[in-house]
Design a protein around this motif. Structure first.
Motif, mmCIF file in Angstrom:
data_model
loop_
_atom_site.group_PDB
_atom_site.id
_atom_site.type_symbol
_atom_site.label_atom_id
_atom_site.label_comp_id
_atom_site.label_asym_id
_atom_site.label_seq_id
_atom_site.Cartn_x
_atom_site.Cartn_y
_atom_site.Cartn_z
ATOM 1 N N GLN A 1 -0.042 9.644 -1.045
ATOM 2 C CA GLN A 1 1.062 9.296 -0.148
ATOM 3 C C GLN A 1 0.780 9.756 1.284
ATOM 4 O O GLN A 1 1.005 9.011 2.239
ATOM 5 C CB GLN A 1 2.358 9.938 -0.636
ATOM 6 C CG GLN A 1 2.957 9.312 -1.886
ATOM 7 C CD GLN A 1 4.249 10.005 -2.285
ATOM 8 O OE1 GLN A 1 4.336 11.233 -2.278
ATOM 9 N NE2 GLN A 1 5.257 9.228 -2.629
ATOM 10 N N SER A 2 0.297 10.971 1.441
ATOM 11 C CA SER A 2 0.021 11.498 2.776
ATOM 12 C C SER A 2 -1.061 10.686 3.473
ATOM 13 O O SER A 2 -0.973 10.393 4.679
ATOM 14 C CB SER A 2 -0.410 12.966 2.685
ATOM 15 O OG SER A 2 0.645 13.772 2.204
ATOM 16 N N ASN B 1 1.766 3.797 9.012
ATOM 17 C CA ASN B 1 2.648 4.285 10.084
ATOM 18 C C ASN B 1 4.105 4.316 9.609
ATOM 19 O O ASN B 1 5.026 3.849 10.286
ATOM 20 C CB ASN B 1 2.516 3.421 11.352
ATOM 21 C CG ASN B 1 3.160 4.068 12.564
ATOM 22 O OD1 ASN B 1 3.198 5.287 12.691
ATOM 23 N ND2 ASN B 1 3.694 3.253 13.462
ATOM 24 N N TRP B 2 4.303 4.928 8.450
ATOM 25 C CA TRP B 2 5.640 5.056 7.866
ATOM 26 C C TRP B 2 6.365 6.216 8.535
ATOM 27 O O TRP B 2 6.115 7.386 8.213
ATOM 28 C CB TRP B 2 5.543 5.336 6.366
ATOM 29 C CG TRP B 2 5.331 4.136 5.510
ATOM 30 C CD1 TRP B 2 5.652 2.851 5.776
ATOM 31 C CD2 TRP B 2 4.754 4.144 4.190
ATOM 32 N NE1 TRP B 2 5.321 2.035 4.723
ATOM 33 C CE2 TRP B 2 4.761 2.796 3.739
ATOM 34 C CE3 TRP B 2 4.233 5.136 3.372
ATOM 35 C CZ2 TRP B 2 4.276 2.439 2.494
ATOM 36 C CZ3 TRP B 2 3.746 4.771 2.134
ATOM 37 C CH2 TRP B 2 3.776 3.443 1.698
ATOM 38 N N LEU C 1 0.050 -1.044 -2.397
ATOM 39 C CA LEU C 1 0.184 0.403 -2.250
ATOM 40 C C LEU C 1 1.475 0.798 -1.559
ATOM 41 O O LEU C 1 2.037 1.861 -1.839
ATOM 42 C CB LEU C 1 -1.034 0.969 -1.525
ATOM 43 C CG LEU C 1 -2.253 1.122 -2.446
ATOM 44 C CD1 LEU C 1 -3.498 1.445 -1.648
ATOM 45 C CD2 LEU C 1 -2.006 2.179 -3.509
ATOM 46 N N GLN C 2 1.996 -0.049 -0.683
ATOM 47 C CA GLN C 2 3.263 0.338 -0.054
ATOM 48 C C GLN C 2 4.434 0.225 -1.011
ATOM 49 O O GLN C 2 5.472 0.863 -0.801
ATOM 50 C CB GLN C 2 3.522 -0.471 1.211
ATOM 51 C CG GLN C 2 3.648 -1.961 1.027
ATOM 52 C CD GLN C 2 3.571 -2.687 2.362
ATOM 53 O OE1 GLN C 2 4.540 -2.716 3.104
ATOM 54 N NE2 GLN C 2 2.417 -3.246 2.658
ATOM 55 N N ILE C 3 4.263 -0.534 -2.086
ATOM 56 C CA ILE C 3 5.264 -0.574 -3.153
ATOM 57 C C ILE C 3 5.041 0.591 -4.123
ATOM 58 O O ILE C 3 5.961 1.324 -4.486
ATOM 59 C CB ILE C 3 5.188 -1.909 -3.921
ATOM 60 C CG1 ILE C 3 5.337 -3.095 -2.965
ATOM 61 C CG2 ILE C 3 6.222 -1.945 -5.041
ATOM 62 C CD1 ILE C 3 6.615 -3.123 -2.192
ATOM 63 N N ILE D 1 1.523 -5.031 6.756
ATOM 64 C CA ILE D 1 0.084 -5.070 6.526
ATOM 65 C C ILE D 1 -0.646 -4.539 7.753
ATOM 66 O O ILE D 1 -0.639 -5.178 8.814
ATOM 67 C CB ILE D 1 -0.396 -6.506 6.218
ATOM 68 C CG1 ILE D 1 0.398 -7.096 5.051
ATOM 69 C CG2 ILE D 1 -1.898 -6.508 5.928
ATOM 70 C CD1 ILE D 1 0.266 -6.358 3.751
ATOM 71 N N PRO D 2 -1.269 -3.371 7.676
ATOM 72 C CA PRO D 2 -2.045 -2.869 8.806
ATOM 73 C C PRO D 2 -3.326 -3.683 8.975
ATOM 74 O O PRO D 2 -4.051 -3.933 8.004
ATOM 75 C CB PRO D 2 -2.346 -1.417 8.413
ATOM 76 C CG PRO D 2 -2.292 -1.408 6.932
ATOM 77 C CD PRO D 2 -1.286 -2.444 6.526
ATOM 78 N N LEU D 3 -3.597 -4.100 10.185
ATOM 79 C CA LEU D 3 -4.792 -4.899 10.453
ATOM 80 C C LEU D 3 -5.974 -3.992 10.810
ATOM 81 O O LEU D 3 -5.824 -3.014 11.539
ATOM 82 C CB LEU D 3 -4.516 -5.873 11.598
ATOM 83 C CG LEU D 3 -3.360 -6.855 11.382
ATOM 84 C CD1 LEU D 3 -3.201 -7.776 12.604
ATOM 85 C CD2 LEU D 3 -3.545 -7.671 10.122
ATOM 86 N N ASN D 4 -7.120 -4.331 10.249
ATOM 87 C CA ASN D 4 -8.384 -3.649 10.577
ATOM 88 C C ASN D 4 -8.322 -2.142 10.347
ATOM 89 O O ASN D 4 -8.933 -1.360 11.084
ATOM 90 C CB ASN D 4 -8.762 -3.932 12.037
ATOM 91 C CG ASN D 4 -8.926 -5.412 12.307
ATOM 92 O OD1 ASN D 4 -9.588 -6.114 11.561
ATOM 93 N ND2 ASN D 4 -8.288 -5.897 13.359
#
Length: 295
Positions: free
Chosen positions: A104-105, A112-113, A262-264, A284-287
């Motif tokens: 999680q960390s 960027n949660w 993974l974010q779920i 969705i983080p790009l690159n």
């Protein structure tokens, strides 16, 4: 291990993600645990569904079983977890290994949660290494099995071990270790721990990719893996295995559902909260993952 304790194991294969989900039950009491359930996701349309989970619930009802646990072996990178949905339907607690907080960390920064708390509180129970629990009258224990991920565990229930992404079926070898936090060295040691179980221990894998088009398979034994695992048989030392595994991993594309999943799954199978228009959105983080293998 009490090898006379032989749970019933029912497998549910999801052909879209090549995943195997399990219901492990105590024949004496009807108590059961659901392991690694899949929440359906159609990535082209963004649609979600509960077809796999409902199939499991239908089996539980038909067999008059009582769900005592909903267990994930690790945060999956190739399918959504149906743990939260099944909790809502059964009331059974959701559990995972305690090292999930490390994953999680790691991913909190990648996504960027801002408001996400990486403390594992999203689950009802975090199992410590070596912890024991019960499914009806069956004794169960938790082995820490890192390598594929930082948080992977093996659940040993009677004479059955649910090993997910450590070993595959003997003709398919071993799991990749190139995800963030993965380690071929750790995977080697996790495999040795699993192979130290009694030879007749039944091993249940989490995926089967049906090499050469054969029918899906998911059950082997410790003895069978020792005798014929296609990766271990070519590697006669830890160093050979690490070199082989790392070279192979460099050729593999990322799972197509990794960033959505993974974010779920790091939120115990919960979908993102609805936004002001009532819709839910994936991020969705790009690159973010370096040099990707393009298919």
């Amino acid at each position: 291990m009490n090898m006379s304790a032989r749970p019933h194991v029912e497998a549910f294969f999801d052909k879209r993600t090549f995943s195997i989900q399990y219901v492990v039950s105590d024949p004496a009491t009807g108590a059961c645990a659901i392991i690694d359930p899949v929440l359906d996701f159609e990535e082209k349309s963004g649609a979600t569904g509960t077809f796999n989970a409902d199939r499991i619930l239908q089996y539980v009802t038909a067999e008059n079983l009582k769900v005592e646990w909903i267990l994930d072996t690790h945060p999956h990178a190739d399918h959504f977890s149906a743990a939260d949905y099944l909790h809502s339907q059964t009331g059974a607690p959701c559990a995972i290994g305690s090292h999930v907080v490390e994953v999680q960390s790691l991913w909190k920064d990648l996504y960027n949660w801002q408001g996400f708390v990486p403390d594992g509180s999203q689950w009802h129970k975090l199992f410590q290494t070596g912890e024991t629990f019960r499914i009806g009258n069956l004794n169960a224990s938790v082995m820490f099995s890192p390598g594929h991920t930082l948080a992977s565990v093996t659940y040993v229930v009677g004479d059955a071990a649910f090993i997910h992404d450590t070993l595959f079926m003997p003709d398919s070898g071993t799991a990749r270790t190139d995800f963030p936090g993965g380690s071929a060295d750790q995977l080697w040691h996790s495999i040795q721990d699993i192979l130290a179980l009694p030879g007749e221990t039944r091993l249940f894998v989490g995926h089967d990719y049906q090499p050469n088009g054969r029918a899906p398979m998911w059950e082997s034994t410790v003895s069978e893996q020792k005798a014929s695992n296609s990766h271990l048989s070519r590697c006669h030392s830890k160093d050979e295995f690490i070199a082989f595994r790392q070279a192979r991993d460099k050729t593999l594309p990322m799972p197509k559902l990794m960033l959505p999943s993974l974010q779920i799954n790091l939120n115990a199978g919960r979908l993102p909260e609805p936004e002001s228009n009532g819709a839910r959105y994936l991020k969705i983080p790009l690159n973010a993952l370096g040099n990707a293998i393009w298919e």
